[in-house]
Design a protein around this motif. Structure first.
Motif, PDB file in Angstrom:
ATOM      1  N   GLY A 102      11.880  -3.239  26.027  1.00 11.30           N
ATOM      2  CA  GLY A 102      11.003  -4.906  26.302  1.00 11.30           C
ATOM      3  C   GLY A 102      10.309  -4.987  27.021  1.00 11.30           C
ATOM      4  N   PRO A 103      10.114  -6.345  28.021  1.00  9.14           N
ATOM      5  CA  PRO A 103       8.396  -6.185  28.791  1.00  9.14           C
ATOM      6  C   PRO A 103       8.710  -5.061  29.640  1.00  9.14           C
ATOM      7  CG  PRO A 103      10.542  -7.153  29.320  1.00  9.14           C
ATOM      8  CD  PRO A 103      11.356  -6.748  28.484  1.00  9.14           C
ATOM      9  N   GLY A 104       9.304  -4.087  29.514  1.00 10.03           N
ATOM     10  CA  GLY A 104       9.202  -3.043  29.747  1.00 10.03           C
ATOM     11  C   GLY A 104       9.449  -2.470  31.882  1.00 10.03           C
ATOM     12  N   PHE A 130      14.207 -11.393  33.053  1.00  6.91           N
ATOM     13  CA  PHE A 130      13.936 -10.357  33.336  1.00  6.91           C
ATOM     14  C   PHE A 130      13.520  -9.285  33.967  1.00  6.91           C
ATOM     15  CE2 PHE A 130      17.593 -10.949  29.680  1.00  6.91           C
ATOM     16  CZ  PHE A 130      18.429 -10.987  30.002  1.00  6.91           C
ATOM     17  N   ALA A 131      12.964 -10.385  34.718  1.00  6.93           N
ATOM     18  CA  ALA A 131      11.364  -8.834  36.107  1.00  6.93           C
ATOM     19  C   ALA A 131      11.611  -8.924  36.757  1.00  6.93           C
ATOM     20  CB  ALA A 131      10.566 -10.734  35.894  1.00  6.93           C
ATOM     21  N   ASP A 132      13.525  -8.923  37.619  1.00  8.05           N
ATOM     22  CA  ASP A 132      13.797  -9.008  39.008  1.00  8.05           C
ATOM     23  C   ASP A 132      14.910  -8.746  38.781  1.00  8.05           C
ATOM     24  OD1 ASP A 132      14.711 -11.834  38.923  1.00  8.05           O
ATOM     25  OD2 ASP A 132      14.146 -12.012  40.368  1.00  8.05           O
ATOM     26  N   VAL A 133      15.456  -8.626  37.438  1.00  9.91           N
ATOM     27  CA  VAL A 133      16.881  -8.234  37.430  1.00  9.91           C
ATOM     28  C   VAL A 133      17.648  -6.665  37.977  1.00  9.91           C
ATOM     29  CG1 VAL A 133      16.928  -6.754  34.805  1.00  9.91           C
ATOM     30  CG2 VAL A 133      18.604  -7.766  35.115  1.00  9.91           C
ATOM     31  N   LEU A 134      16.926  -5.599  38.425  1.00 12.72           N
ATOM     32  CA  LEU A 134      17.239  -4.850  38.911  1.00 12.72           C
ATOM     33  C   LEU A 134      17.430  -4.953  40.369  1.00 12.72           C
ATOM     34  CD1 LEU A 134      15.514  -1.193  36.643  1.00 12.72           C
ATOM     35  CD2 LEU A 134      17.834  -1.788  37.003  1.00 12.72           C
ATOM     36  N   ASP A 135      16.632  -5.276  40.977  1.00 14.77           N
ATOM     37  CA  ASP A 135      16.755  -6.209  42.009  1.00 14.77           C
ATOM     38  C   ASP A 135      17.950  -6.468  42.368  1.00 14.77           C
ATOM     39  OD1 ASP A 135      13.840  -5.700  42.355  1.00 14.77           O
ATOM     40  OD2 ASP A 135      13.311  -7.579  43.063  1.00 14.77           O
ATOM     41  N   ARG A 136      18.940  -7.525  41.898  1.00 12.83           N
ATOM     42  CA  ARG A 136      20.164  -7.936  41.714  1.00 12.83           C
ATOM     43  C   ARG A 136      21.140  -6.614  41.145  1.00 12.83           C
ATOM     44  NH1 ARG A 136      17.356 -11.247  38.689  1.00 12.83           N
ATOM     45  NH2 ARG A 136      18.714 -11.485  36.691  1.00 12.83           N
TER      46      ARG A 136
END
Length: 214
Positions: free
Chosen positions: A61-63, A27-33
């Motif tokens: 979560g991981p922030g 989910f590191a780049d989930v907001l990019d999508r």
């Protein structure tokens, strides 16, 4: 006398401790999508920026969402059940504050927060406990403070809330209108709803509920 913590909390924390590294990578780049979610987060930031008090990312979560809100100019900190998630969040975003805690009993005085974000974190709360959690969030919001909830949408015509097979821990879909009504009963006024179709590997329609403490 302090009330004992609900028993499901330990199970959820242990489940996320076990997948923290994989979850953070996934989910590191989930907001990019997610352009619609980014737009709503920007609106949320505009609404709370001038309200007294910081913003809490509850179930951080991981922030990654905390960091996104920080980039939008908010004074934000994160809270999560999972100690492993908090460790990863602190490592990835050392400029922000993260702590282990629970939405059922926030370690905050009354009327502290200008805003609260529950991005897919309420989904693991049994439906019977949701009113108490929303009442707790209402307690710590200042008048005029906003709450933004992300969740999977149930079909309004077939079930107001139902369990589904989440990959990490038991979870629930909510009909957006029903969750808005439960929030209203906790003293929170609906501001907006967003429901969109699933994309890519998502497991159903995605919903956002924005509410405000009057």
């Amino acid at each position: 006398m302090t009330e004992p913590a609900p028993s499901y909390l330990a199970d959820v924390a242990a489940a996320y401790d076990g997948v923290a590294d994989v979850y953070a990578e996934l989910f590191a780049d989930v907001l990019d999508r997610q352009p619609l979610e980014r737009a709503l987060l920007a609106a949320f930031a505009d609404l709370v920026r001038d309200v007294a008090g910081p913003v809490a990312d509850l179930g951080c979560g991981p922030g990654y969402a905390s960091a996104h809100l920080h980039g939008l100019g908010l004074d934000v900190f994160g809270v999560d059940l999972s100690a492993e998630m908090v460790t990863l969040a602190r490592r990835s975003h050392p400029e922000l504050r993260f702590e282990v805690g629970t939405m059922t009993a926030l370690d905050l005085p009354d009327c502290t927060l200008g805003g609260a974000l529950c991005r897919y974190s309420l989904i693991h709360t049994p439906p019977t406990d949701i009113p108490a959690v929303l009442a707790e969030i209402h307690r710590v919001l200042v008048p005029g403070g906003h709450l933004l909830i992300g969740f999977l949408a149930a079909d309004e015509s077939t079930a107001r809330v139902h369990a589904y097979d989440h990959r990490v821990a038991p979870a629930y879909r909510w009909a957006p209108g029903h969750l808005a009504e439960v929030a209203r009963q906790a003293g929170l006024v609906e501001v907006a709803q967003l429901v969109r179709a699933a994309v890519e590997d998502e497991r159903g329609r995605q919903a956002q509920l924005l509410a405000r403490r009057p």
